[in-house]
Design an enzyme around this catalytic site. Structure first.
Site, PDB file in Angstrom:
ATOM      1  N   LYS A 205       0.836  -1.204   0.000  1.00 11.46           N
ATOM      2  CA  LYS A 205       0.000   0.000   0.000  1.00 11.46           C
ATOM      3  C   LYS A 205       0.869   1.252   0.000  1.00 11.46           C
ATOM      4  O   LYS A 205       1.540   1.538   0.987  1.00 11.46           O
ATOM      5  CB  LYS A 205      -0.917   0.002   1.230  1.00 11.46           C
ATOM      6  CG  LYS A 205      -1.851  -1.198   1.305  1.00 11.46           C
ATOM      7  CD  LYS A 205      -2.594  -1.242   2.627  1.00 11.46           C
ATOM      8  CE  LYS A 205      -3.509  -2.454   2.727  1.00 11.46           C
ATOM      9  NZ  LYS A 205      -4.193  -2.549   4.030  1.00 11.46           N
TER      10      LYS A 205
ATOM     11  N   GLY B 241      -7.443  -3.896   2.465  1.00 17.21           N
ATOM     12  CA  GLY B 241      -8.524  -3.872   3.443  1.00 17.21           C
ATOM     13  C   GLY B 241      -7.969  -3.763   4.849  1.00 17.21           C
ATOM     14  O   GLY B 241      -6.754  -3.617   5.043  1.00 17.21           O
TER      15      GLY B 241
ATOM     16  N   LYS C 144      -4.786   6.237   3.499  1.00 18.02           N
ATOM     17  CA  LYS C 144      -5.169   6.146   4.920  1.00 18.02           C
ATOM     18  C   LYS C 144      -3.946   5.971   5.815  1.00 18.02           C
ATOM     19  O   LYS C 144      -4.015   6.258   7.017  1.00 18.02           O
ATOM     20  CB  LYS C 144      -6.183   5.020   5.130  1.00 18.02           C
ATOM     21  CG  LYS C 144      -5.730   3.620   4.742  1.00 18.02           C
ATOM     22  CD  LYS C 144      -4.890   2.918   5.798  1.00 18.02           C
ATOM     23  CE  LYS C 144      -4.307   1.656   5.204  1.00 18.02           C
ATOM     24  NZ  LYS C 144      -3.165   1.110   5.933  1.00 18.02           N
TER      25      LYS C 144
ATOM     26  N   ASP D 232     -10.314   0.186   6.333  1.00 18.59           N
ATOM     27  CA  ASP D 232      -8.888   0.189   6.632  1.00 18.59           C
ATOM     28  C   ASP D 232      -8.516   1.401   7.480  1.00 18.59           C
ATOM     29  O   ASP D 232      -7.672   1.327   8.378  1.00 18.59           O
ATOM     30  CB  ASP D 232      -8.103   0.198   5.316  1.00 18.59           C
ATOM     31  CG  ASP D 232      -6.732  -0.434   5.458  1.00 18.59           C
ATOM     32  OD1 ASP D 232      -6.359  -0.824   6.572  1.00 18.59           O
ATOM     33  OD2 ASP D 232      -6.028  -0.547   4.428  1.00 18.59           O
TER      34      ASP D 232
ATOM     35  N   THR E 115      -6.608   1.034  11.148  1.00 21.06           N
ATOM     36  CA  THR E 115      -5.241   1.516  11.355  1.00 21.06           C
ATOM     37  C   THR E 115      -5.184   2.766  12.228  1.00 21.06           C
ATOM     38  O   THR E 115      -4.163   3.031  12.859  1.00 21.06           O
ATOM     39  CB  THR E 115      -4.544   1.799  10.012  1.00 21.06           C
ATOM     40  OG1 THR E 115      -5.370   2.654   9.219  1.00 21.06           O
ATOM     41  CG2 THR E 115      -4.294   0.520   9.255  1.00 21.06           C
TER      42      THR E 115
ATOM     43  N   ARG F 299       1.773   0.006  12.182  1.00 20.33           N
ATOM     44  CA  ARG F 299       3.093   0.629  12.187  1.00 20.33           C
ATOM     45  C   ARG F 299       2.994   2.139  11.960  1.00 20.33           C
ATOM     46  O   ARG F 299       3.757   2.923  12.519  1.00 20.33           O
ATOM     47  CB  ARG F 299       3.979  -0.018  11.121  1.00 20.33           C
ATOM     48  CG  ARG F 299       4.466  -1.409  11.502  1.00 20.33           C
ATOM     49  CD  ARG F 299       5.072  -2.141  10.339  1.00 20.33           C
ATOM     50  NE  ARG F 299       4.044  -2.550   9.375  1.00 20.33           N
ATOM     51  CZ  ARG F 299       4.275  -3.302   8.308  1.00 20.33           C
ATOM     52  NH1 ARG F 299       5.500  -3.724   8.062  1.00 20.33           N
ATOM     53  NH2 ARG F 299       3.310  -3.648   7.495  1.00 20.33           N
TER      54      ARG F 299
ATOM     55  N   VAL G 244       9.015  -1.328   7.761  1.00 20.31           N
ATOM     56  CA  VAL G 244       8.520  -0.265   6.893  1.00 20.31           C
ATOM     57  C   VAL G 244       7.186   0.285   7.386  1.00 20.31           C
ATOM     58  O   VAL G 244       6.290  -0.458   7.761  1.00 20.31           O
ATOM     59  CB  VAL G 244       8.346  -0.795   5.448  1.00 20.31           C
ATOM     60  CG1 VAL G 244       7.725   0.275   4.548  1.00 20.31           C
ATOM     61  CG2 VAL G 244       9.685  -1.240   4.886  1.00 20.31           C
TER      62      VAL G 244
END
Length: 337
Positions: free
Chosen positions: A105, A133, A189, A242, A246, A253, A277
Site C-alpha cells: 500500500k 482492506g 489512509k 482500513d 489503522t 506501524r 517499513v
C-alpha cells in the site's frame, strides 16, 4: 495449486500462513540477505511478529524457480521495491496470464504512480489484482476474522483470486472493479493513521479523533475522486474499513510512527527503533506532491508531512491545523465533483 509470495516481510509471511490450506505448494521468494536460517530451515520468524509456517513452505532467492508453475503470485514488497522486482519478473519470464496480486500500500515517490500503474509500466500485459482492506497482521495471525477487497478491471480474474484466497471464518474477500479507489484508499489512509497516533500520544481526546478521521476521510475522497476513483469505494473496506482499523490500533506501524512523532521523537530515530517499513512516511510526501499537482488542499496530510520532514513541534502542528481559515464543510456532491 501453487502460490508464490514475493517478499518475506511480516505481511508476506502472514499471508503465506493464512493461505496455507488453500494451496498445495507455497514458495516465498526474497533476497539472499533476507532469507536467514531460521526462515529457510525452521520456517519460523520471530520479529517483528512471530510466524510459524508449515513445513511444506519453500524459500528461495531464485525468482525464476519461485514463479515457475505459480497459479497466483502475491507481491508483498515495499513500494519502493515494486518496480525493480517487476523488472526482475520480466527478465525471469513471468507468465502474463498468471494474476499478479499486489498487497503493498503506497505510491511511487518519483512518479506518483499507484502500484498497479508501476506494474503495468514494466509488465503491460500482466493480469494485475489489488488486495487491500483492514488487515492488521497480528490479528490475522491470531485467527481473528477480517475482510478485504480484491480489485481488478477484469471480473473473471478478480473472482478467481477471490475464490482461491478466501479463508472460511477468517478472511472474507469481496471483488471490486474500481482499482483506483481500492489502491488509493489503502495507500492514503496510512498518512491519516500517522496523524491518529500523533493525536493519541498528545492526549487530544475522542472528539479530536472523530474530527481527525472525518477530515482525513474527506481528504482521501477528494484526492481519489479527482484521480478517477468511485467515491463509494472509499467508504468500503479498503477506504473507511482500513482507515478505522489503522487509526485506532497501536498494532499499526503507521499509528506507532505517529505516536512517537507526537512525543517529539525524530523520524530517523523512530524508523530505526521500529525496524520495519511504515509506508505512510513516504506516502505523506507523495500525497502533498499529488495535491499540489491537482490544485487540492490536504491539510491533515500536509501537517503530517511537516511533522515527518521538518523540525516543527507537535504543538505547532496542532495549532496550524486548528487555526486555518474558516470554511464550509463539503457536501458529498461537492467532493464527487
Amino acid at each position: 495449486m501453487k502460490l508464490t509470495v514475493l517478499g518475506p516481510g511480516c505481511w508476506g509471511l502472514t499471508l503465506a500462513w493464512l493461505l496455507n490450506d488453500n494451496f498445495e505448494d507455497i514458495t516465498i521468494w526474497g533476497r539472499e540477505s533476507d532469507l536467514n536460517e531460521d526462515l529457510v530451515v525452521n520456517k519460523h520468524c520471530s520479529k517483528p511478529l512471530e510466524v510459524q509456517l508449515d513445513k511444506k513452505v519453500e524459500f528461495t532467492s531464485d525468482l525464476k524457480k519461485a514463479i515457475d508453475g505459480a497459479d497466483i503470485i502475491l507481491s508483498v514488497v515495499a513500494t519502493g521495491g515494486v518496480r525493480p522486482v517487476c523488472e526482475q519478473l520480466k527478465a525471469a519470464g513471468i507468465n502474463p496470464n498468471v494474476p499478479l496480486v499486489n498487497a503493498s500500500k503506497g505510491l511511487e515517490l518519483n512518479t506518483l504512480m499507484r502500484m498497479s500503474e508501476v506494474i503495468k509500466d514494466v509488465l503491460p500485459e500482466q493480469k494485475v489484482v489489488i488486495l487491500s482492506g483492514p488487515t492488521l497482521a497480528k490479528e490475522v495471525l491470531q485467527g481473528k476474522p477480517t475482510a478485504a477487497s480484491v480489485a481488478c478491471e477484469d471480473l473473471q480474474t478478480a473472482e478467481f483470486v477471490q475464490k482461491a484466497c478466501n479463508v472460511p471464518n477468517k478472511f472474507r474477500l469481496y471483488t471490486n472493479p474500481d482499482v483506483i479507489g481500492v489502491e488509493l484508499g489503502g495507500s492514503l489512509k496510512n498518512v491519516i493513521a500517522i496523524a491518529s497516533g500523533f493525536a493519541h500520544s498528545m492526549n487530544l481526546g475522542d472528539n479530536c479523533m472523530g474530527t481527525l478521521l472525518t477530515r482525513g476521510m474527506a481528504e482521501i475522497v477528494r484526492l481519489s475522486v479527482k484521480l478517477g476513483a468511485d467515491p463509494s469505494t472509499l467508504y468500503g473496506l479498503s477506504g473507511m474499513g482500513d482507515l478505522i482499523a489503522t487509526c485506532s490500533s497501536p498494532m499499526s506501524r503507521n499509528y506507532t510512527v505517529g505516536s512517537m512523532l507526537g512525543q517529539g521523537k525524530k523520524i530517523d530515530d523512530i524508523l530505526a527503533e521500529l525496524g520495519s517499513v511504515a509506508e505512510g512516511v513516504k506516502t505523506s510526501k507523495a500525497v502533498c506532491d499529488l495535491a499540489q499537482k491537482l490544485g487540492l488542499e490536504v491539510p491533515v496530510s500536509s501537517a503530517i508531512y511537516e511533522a515527518v520532514y521538518t523540525d516543527i513541534t507537535p504543538q505547532e502542528v496542532l495549532s496550524k491545523l486548528m487555526n486555518r481559515k474558516l470554511k464550509k464543510e463539503e457536501s458529498y456532491d461537492q467532493i464527487r465533483g
